[in-house]
Scaffold this active site. Structure first.
Site, PDB file in Angstrom:
ATOM      1  N   TYR A 172     -12.960 -30.529  -2.934  1.00  0.00           N
ATOM      2  CA  TYR A 172     -13.147 -31.527  -3.981  1.00  0.00           C
ATOM      3  C   TYR A 172     -11.923 -31.500  -4.901  1.00  0.00           C
ATOM      4  O   TYR A 172     -11.898 -30.796  -5.902  1.00  0.00           O
ATOM      5  CB  TYR A 172     -14.400 -31.234  -4.812  1.00  0.00           C
ATOM      6  N   PHE A 191     -25.497 -38.321  -2.347  1.00  0.00           N
ATOM      7  CA  PHE A 191     -25.403 -39.779  -2.452  1.00  0.00           C
ATOM      8  C   PHE A 191     -26.773 -40.428  -2.676  1.00  0.00           C
ATOM      9  O   PHE A 191     -27.006 -41.567  -2.277  1.00  0.00           O
ATOM     10  CB  PHE A 191     -24.726 -40.398  -1.226  1.00  0.00           C
ATOM     11  N   GLY A 235     -25.880 -44.393  -2.961  1.00  0.00           N
ATOM     12  CA  GLY A 235     -26.308 -45.343  -1.942  1.00  0.00           C
ATOM     13  C   GLY A 235     -25.171 -45.690  -1.012  1.00  0.00           C
ATOM     14  O   GLY A 235     -24.417 -44.827  -0.568  1.00  0.00           O
ATOM     15  N   THR A 240     -23.552 -47.308  -6.012  1.00  0.00           N
ATOM     16  CA  THR A 240     -23.777 -48.685  -5.589  1.00  0.00           C
ATOM     17  C   THR A 240     -24.121 -49.572  -6.790  1.00  0.00           C
ATOM     18  O   THR A 240     -24.714 -49.114  -7.769  1.00  0.00           O
ATOM     19  CB  THR A 240     -24.924 -48.750  -4.566  1.00  0.00           C
TER      20      THR A 240
END
Length: 301
Positions: free
Chosen positions: A69, A217, A221, A229
């Site tokens: 990351y 997620f 989404g 999203t």
């Protein structure tokens, strides 16, 4: 809803092995920039550090991270180390190994079993720890995870890792891992808009076996690593209005309603979004609302 007065213990706790965590945790992926990995622009370092410290103030004691990351200027592990070290005794930091990014930030060949020790040691160095609380093996499309998971089990026996988990797996991979060493958590992509029956079965099996299921997620989404999203069904928006909440909060609340073993690790680099995410743990959906939301998944499938 007064977000600032709600803390991460609002929806209860679960134990990762012998490590109790609040079911609403924090994912570090978005600390490094406007989008994950090399996408977007690097984050403001001071703001990211402030978000981490605010997370602990709000009762978060489960942080999910990884050495891969990082963006052009930021490393999630370095930010965690700077912001939170010396670490509180009750803070559980979960990391993952398997994927690999080179120094330019590009994805490289995933780790071989004999390379996993180096990946574990890199997480130890970046986080300033002498052991890792939980390490997830992220499956990288291999049919069997036995050799990779076995290598991590050896590191657990050596004291570098306390507990093990698996990620991006099917039930057969979980069985494979359990034949080698205990598994305390499973991480797969899953959420209100996920219709994959194999993952649904995995959620059920984890509940039966007392293993935490930690979806990633769940809020993003179809946005995935690029961001949350902005597409929400009218049914989601209607439930959100009924609770004076955001659609993202309803997605998180639905996730937490899927079983006491289901955790959530929403990530953000925005302190306001952080407070909203934590506050989602206080939302109690009615049976009718859950049925209406579940119907969205049935129709999508």
């Amino acid at each position: 809803m007064t977000s600032e007065t709600i803390t991460a213990d609002a929806f209860g706790t679960w134990e990762l092995g012998d490590l109790p965590v609040h079911r609403l945790g924090f994912g570090a992926m978005r600390l490094t920039g406007s989008a994950a990995f090399h996408h977007g622009t690097p984050s403001d370092r001071d703001r990211s550090i402030a978000v981490l410290r605010k997370a602990l103030e709000l009762g978060v004691n489960h942080i999910d991270t990884a050495a891969f990351y990082f963006s052009a200027l930021r490393s999630a592990n370095e930010l965690i180390n700077t912001a939170l070290s010396p670490y509180p005794d009750d803070l559980v930091i979960v990391t993952k190994v398997g994927p690999y990014r080179d120094y330019s930030g590009e994805w490289a060949t995933s780790a071989r079993p004999d390379q996993l020790r180096g990946h574990v040691e890199e997480n130890l160095r970046q986080l300033g720890r002498d052991h890792l609380d939980v390490v997830n093996l992220r499956r990288m499309r291999q049919d069997s995870i036995a050799e990779h998971f076995g290598a991590l089990a050896e590191l657990r026996e050596a004291g570098l890792i306390r507990h093990l988990g698996v990620s991006d797996v099917e039930v057969r991979h979980l069985d494979e891992a359990l034949a080698i060493a205990p598994v305390v958590c499973v991480q797969n992509r899953w959420g209100l808009d996920s219709t994959d029956p194999a993952t649904g079965e995995l959620v059920r099996v984890c509940g039966e076996r007392g293993i935490a299921f930690v979806p990633f997620f769940a809020v993003a989404g179809d946005g995935g690593a690029l961001g949350a999203t902005d597409h929400h069904d009218e049914e989601v928006l209607a439930v959100a209005r009924a609770h004076d909440a955001t659609a993202a909060q309803i997605r998180l609340a639905w996730t937490l309603h899927q079983g006491p073993h289901v955790l959530a690790i929403p990530g953000t680099g925005n302190p306001d979004h952080l407070a909203e995410n934590v506050a989602a743990g206080a939302i109690r959906l009615t049976e009718d609302e859950l049925a209406r939301l579940d119907a969205l998944r049935t129709s999508a499938g």
